[in-house]
Structures are given as C-alpha cells and as structure tokens.
Design an enzyme around this catalytic site. Sequence first.
Site, PDB file in Angstrom:
ATOM      1  N   ASN A  10      34.368  45.396  28.444  1.00  0.00           N
ATOM      2  CA  ASN A  10      33.768  44.230  28.999  1.00  0.00           C
ATOM      3  C   ASN A  10      33.751  44.824  30.456  1.00  0.00           C
ATOM      4  OD1 ASN A  10      33.226  41.914  30.383  1.00  0.00           O
ATOM      5  ND2 ASN A  10      35.205  40.716  30.164  1.00  0.00           N
ATOM      6  N   LYS A  12      32.434  43.304  33.199  1.00  0.00           N
ATOM      7  CA  LYS A  12      32.434  42.205  34.102  1.00  0.00           C
ATOM      8  C   LYS A  12      31.360  42.214  35.211  1.00  0.00           C
ATOM      9  CE  LYS A  12      37.572  41.745  32.926  1.00  0.00           C
ATOM     10  NZ  LYS A  12      38.395  41.138  33.265  1.00  0.00           N
ATOM     11  N   HIS A  95      35.281  33.792  27.552  1.00  0.00           N
ATOM     12  CA  HIS A  95      36.440  34.569  28.071  1.00  0.00           C
ATOM     13  C   HIS A  95      37.228  33.714  29.310  1.00  0.00           C
ATOM     14  CE1 HIS A  95      37.917  37.568  30.796  1.00  0.00           C
ATOM     15  NE2 HIS A  95      37.720  38.516  29.844  1.00  0.00           N
ATOM     16  N   GLU A  97      37.853  34.217  32.234  1.00  0.00           N
ATOM     17  CA  GLU A  97      37.350  34.236  33.492  1.00  0.00           C
ATOM     18  C   GLU A  97      36.400  32.978  33.399  1.00  0.00           C
ATOM     19  OE1 GLU A  97      36.624  38.078  33.937  1.00  0.00           O
ATOM     20  OE2 GLU A  97      38.739  38.408  33.981  1.00  0.00           O
ATOM     21  N   GLU A 167      43.236  37.043  23.837  1.00  0.00           N
ATOM     22  CA  GLU A 167      43.397  37.489  25.158  1.00  0.00           C
ATOM     23  C   GLU A 167      44.440  36.813  26.139  1.00  0.00           C
ATOM     24  OE1 GLU A 167      40.218  40.461  26.048  1.00  0.00           O
ATOM     25  OE2 GLU A 167      39.700  38.373  27.137  1.00  0.00           O
ATOM     26  N   GLY A 173      43.980  41.904  33.524  1.00  0.00           N
ATOM     27  CA  GLY A 173      43.712  42.558  34.707  1.00  0.00           C
ATOM     28  C   GLY A 173      44.841  42.447  35.442  1.00  0.00           C
ATOM     29  N   SER A 213      44.894  44.212  29.646  1.00  0.00           N
ATOM     30  CA  SER A 213      45.599  45.620  30.054  1.00  0.00           C
ATOM     31  C   SER A 213      45.584  46.648  28.741  1.00  0.00           C
ATOM     32  CB  SER A 213      46.870  45.258  30.704  1.00  0.00           C
ATOM     33  OG  SER A 213      46.793  44.347  31.983  1.00  0.00           O
TER      34      SER A 213
HETATM   35  C1  PEP Z   1      39.144  41.352  29.714  1.00  0.00           C
HETATM   36  O1  PEP Z   1      38.353  41.156  30.710  1.00  0.00           O
HETATM   37  O2  PEP Z   1      38.650  41.041  28.526  1.00  0.00           O
HETATM   38  C2  PEP Z   1      40.426  42.211  29.748  1.00  0.00           C
HETATM   39  C3  PEP Z   1      41.280  42.166  28.875  1.00  0.00           C
HETATM   40  O3  PEP Z   1      40.618  42.975  31.088  1.00  0.00           O
HETATM   41  P1  PEP Z   1      41.670  43.975  31.307  1.00  0.00           P
HETATM   42  O4  PEP Z   1      41.479  45.024  30.185  1.00  0.00           O
HETATM   43  O5  PEP Z   1      41.362  44.384  32.627  1.00  0.00           O
HETATM   44  O6  PEP Z   1      43.008  43.331  31.379  1.00  0.00           O
END
Ligand code: PEP
Length: 250
Positions: A10, A12, A95, A97, A167, A173, A213
């Site tokens: 992703n 973003k 998601h 976010e 997630e 993040g 992460s």
């Molecule tokens: C994501 O944006 O779906 C995500 C898992 O981000 P990160 O790997 O940076 O934690």
Amino acid sequence: MSAKIMVAGNWKLHNTVEEAIALAGEIASGLMRDDVDVLVCPGFLALEPVALSLSSSSVLVGGQNLYWQDSGAYTGEVSGPQLKAAGASHVLIAHSERRLYFGESEKTARLRLEAALRAGIKPILCVGETQEEREGGQTEGVLQSQLSGALAGFEAGQLGDLLLAYEPVWAIGTGLTATEEQANQAHAFMRAWLESRFDKTVANSTRILYGGSVKPANAAGLISQPEVDGVLVGGASLSAQSFLGIIQAA
Ligand code: PEP
C-alpha cells in the site's frame, strides 16, 4: 489456508507518477518468484501508468479506495468501473486511515464492497482494533462488529472474490508488530466468524492478510502462521529492496 501467499504493498500518499513507475519497475525486475501473488496499490494518478508499465509482469495493481456509485455528480471520487478500466484487479476497503481521517464506517465499507464486486474488482476489507481496544480485551468484539457491519446482507455465493486484511491499528506505521501468535489468533477468529456467518467454503477460501509494520525481518515468521495467507505492507513497500525482501521471505 490459501495455497498461494499474497504480498501486497500500500503506497498510500507517496510517489509522483514517475516515481511510482520507477518503483514498480524495480519490483518487477527483481521479482524472483511466481509462487507468490504480488500486488501494488499506488495512488490513483499513478494507477493506470503503473498498470501499463507492469503489463508484461505478473505484478498486480490495486486501488487504495473506491466510491460506491459507478458514475454521476460526485466530484472528486473514483468509481469501480474507472478503477477496473485503469487496470486494477484489487482494491483496499476501509483501511484504518480511511476510518480515522475520512470518517468511513461499516456502512460505507459495505457500499464500497458492493461496488468493487459489481465492477469485478477483488475487495480487500481491512479490519483491526486500536491499542485501547486490545488492552480492554475488546479485540474479538471489534473484529466481529467490523466484519458483520461491512458484510451485512451479503450471501456466501457473493464472496468468492473477497479478501480480508487484519491490520491492528496500533501496529500500522508504528514499528510495533503483532506477535505471530496474536496475528494467527485474530485470523483464526475471523475465519471462524466467516464460517459461522456464511459457510466453510467462504471461511476456507477467503485469504486473510496481516498488516502492521511488516518488514523483511518479521515477514517469514508471520507468513508461516497457519491462518496467515499473506501480508499487506505499508512503509516497507516503498523501497523495492525491502518489498522484495518480504516477498523472498514469504
Ligand atoms: C498499511 O498501511 O496497511 C500498513 C500495514 O502500514 P505499515 O506496514 O507501514 O505499518
């Protein structure tokens, strides 16, 4: 559960079109495996150019969101048919976010799911609990309510193309990753919920990705868990080296 692991990136709100094409090219040329499904989700502007640049590779391209109407007076939105025509095979839905910054709810997740399926795009529905909810022992309750809200009204036969992503919000993040056991347990809960709400076929055929992460160093352990069918990667998908490292570890 799934025979084939998926590694999805992703991107973003990162990369110009030119940068996105360059990153996609590095990933495609460094890809050494055909036993892993690889998906990249660039920003909307870069989606079609990236899809065109990847047309001779096995790397799939997805959207990060879509609107639930197919067309009309909805300034600023992007529809399922537009995404499909641009080359998207998958689309992320709800998601964390989107939930946090854009007020998305279970109801809008459901509308977006319907729109994706109508357009012939595989939706990846994202669910997960906050730190506070985990500490309060509410993880399963949150997952259940997110799943039941977004999948309300669906029947088993409509969900052949559905993917889920677990997630945990506290791991996105932040550098914090769910332990392998925490990820496996949440995925097992989600799969059991799918079986009780739909049937065994939906439970066994729905790929459940872990996101939060993920890096080359922790990917193998997470992916080796029996209930984990792949990973959804944010930060570490922005460098071809680390994204390819995750694919190699899968
Ligand atoms: C994501 O944006 O779906 C995500 C898992 O981000 P990160 O790997 O940076 O934690």
